[in-house]
Structures are given as structure tokens and as C-alpha cells.
Design an enzyme around this catalytic site. Structure first.
Site, PDB file in Angstrom:
ATOM      1  N   ASP A  47       0.876  -1.166   0.000  1.00 35.85           N
ATOM      2  CA  ASP A  47       0.000   0.000   0.000  1.00 35.85           C
ATOM      3  C   ASP A  47       0.919   1.223   0.000  1.00 35.85           C
ATOM      4  O   ASP A  47       1.439   1.611   1.051  1.00 35.85           O
ATOM      5  CB  ASP A  47      -0.900  -0.003   1.236  1.00 35.85           C
ATOM      6  CG  ASP A  47      -1.828   1.194   1.292  1.00 35.85           C
ATOM      7  OD1 ASP A  47      -2.177   1.728   0.223  1.00 35.85           O
ATOM      8  OD2 ASP A  47      -2.208   1.591   2.405  1.00 35.85           O
ATOM      9  N   GLU A 102      -1.293  -1.423  -4.841  1.00 35.92           N
ATOM     10  CA  GLU A 102      -2.524  -0.667  -5.049  1.00 35.92           C
ATOM     11  C   GLU A 102      -2.301   0.328  -6.174  1.00 35.92           C
ATOM     12  O   GLU A 102      -1.312   1.047  -6.191  1.00 35.92           O
ATOM     13  CB  GLU A 102      -2.912   0.059  -3.760  1.00 35.92           C
ATOM     14  CG  GLU A 102      -4.257   0.742  -3.848  1.00 35.92           C
ATOM     15  CD  GLU A 102      -4.692   1.303  -2.515  1.00 35.92           C
ATOM     16  OE1 GLU A 102      -5.545   0.686  -1.871  1.00 35.92           O
ATOM     17  OE2 GLU A 102      -4.161   2.366  -2.133  1.00 35.92           O
ATOM     18  N   ASP A 119      -2.386   0.826   7.214  1.00 35.13           N
ATOM     19  CA  ASP A 119      -1.587   0.692   5.986  1.00 35.13           C
ATOM     20  C   ASP A 119      -1.143  -0.757   5.775  1.00 35.13           C
ATOM     21  O   ASP A 119      -1.128  -1.256   4.652  1.00 35.13           O
ATOM     22  CB  ASP A 119      -0.385   1.632   6.018  1.00 35.13           C
ATOM     23  CG  ASP A 119      -0.809   3.090   6.095  1.00 35.13           C
ATOM     24  OD1 ASP A 119      -1.495   3.549   5.172  1.00 35.13           O
ATOM     25  OD2 ASP A 119      -0.469   3.757   7.086  1.00 35.13           O
TER      26      ASP A 119
END
EC number: 3.1.21.10
Length: 179
Positions: A7, A67, A139
Site C-alpha cells: 500500500d 494498489e 496501511d
């Protein structure tokens, strides 16, 4: 298959490693790289590169799931996130790790069942599914969810291929294109 989920962030970069053995998915490790924000932005990017390099070297992933970009209201924040993602993609590519990208809404829909899920819901589901002692930081939970999404997509595509059925383009993990 050992999948490193990432992420990206320019202040906090989440990572998580999951392993699939047969039909079982196991948690290996997760964490957050907290970037020192007192220096220059270029220095932060160097720190992301250095710290992520250590994670990759110690975990030896077979694949990475990152992501993908989403559109933010704040253009400056989106640009900084884009720079951080670029460093992540470059570090993974230099390490020879195959990269797939997944949009945030798809990750949330895969893990929670709806694309507008809150971060706390993602962390709660990942804690339960992976049988973690405590919820990971947001996260890291997102990174684990990204890895889980990749394992789900890759498993589906592999099952279709093994059956002899054609694998629809949208069922294949989206590979990152560098360059």
C-alpha cells in the site's frame, strides 16, 4: 506462491507477505515503513527505496501486488503518492519481482464485499481471516488485503486455465507496465 502486498504512501508505506500453499493462505509478516517527514521529499523517496529494498531482500517474494492510483481531491497529494508508487514499482522491477496492480475499490470489494468499505473494516476482516493476534495498522492491513486480492485473482485464473476454459481478460491479474 509468496505475494508481497504494498500500500504505497509518501509518509506511511504498508507491506504484507502472504503465502498460498494449495488452497490455504498463511500470513508470514506485515509492517509499515514510517518515513521521516522532516527532510526533503526527494529524501523521503530515497528512504522508501532503501527500506522497501530491505523488506524485499528479507522476504524474497515470488510476486508483488500494488494498489493502483486512484483520483484524489488534492492534486498535490495525488502527485506525491504517484512518486512513491513509482519508487515502489522501480524497486520491485529491479529486484525482478513480477508486479500486478489492483484498484482500491476492487480490493475492498474482494475483502469486505463492498468497494466503499472503511479501513477499519478491512483491518477487521484481515485480522479474522489470517487469525492475527491483533489488528494490523491500517496501511499494513491494506497491504495484506492487496496481497489477498492477488492470491484470489491468480487462483481464479489458474483454476480456469487448469480446467481448459479460456481465461477472460478481466479475470487475469493486471500486470504493471513500466516504461
Amino acid at each position: 506462491m509468496r505475494v508481497l502486498g504494498i500500500d504505497p504512501g509518501s509518509r506511511h508505506l504498508g507491506w504484507g507477505l502472504l503465502v498460498r500453499q494449495g488452497t490455504r493462505i498463511e500470513h508470514v509478516a506485515h509492517g509499515v515503513i514510517d518515513i521521516d517527514t522532516s527532510g526533503t521529499f526527494a529524501g523521503r523517496l530515497v528512504e522508501i527505496d532503501d527500506e522497501l529494498g530491505k523488506v524485499i531482500a528479507s522476504l524474497a517474494p515470488d510476486a508483488a501486488a500494488v494498489e493502483s492510483l486512484f483520483f484524489a481531491k488534492d492534486a498535490q497529494s495525488a502527485a506525491k503518492l504517484g512518486h512513491a508508487r513509482g519508487v515502489v514499482l522501480l524497486r520491485l522491477a529491479r529486484a525482478g519481482v513480477p508486479i500486478s496492480e489492483y484498484p482500491p475499490a476492487l480490493v475492498k470489494r474482494t475483502i469486505v464485499g463492498r468497494g466503499a468499505a472503511e479501513k477499519a473494516q478491512v483491518a477487521q476482516v484481515m485480522t479474522a481471516v489470517l487469525r492475527l493476534a491483533a489488528p494490523p495498522r491500517p496501511d499494513a492491513a491494506d497491504a495484506l488485503a492487496i496481497a489477498m486480492t492477488h492470491l484470489s485473482a491468480a487462483g481464479f485464473a489458474a483454476a480456469l486455465a487448469a480446467s481448459g476454459a479460456p481465461v477472460p481478460r478481466r479475470a487475469r491479474p493486471r500486470r504493471a507496465r513500466l516504461g
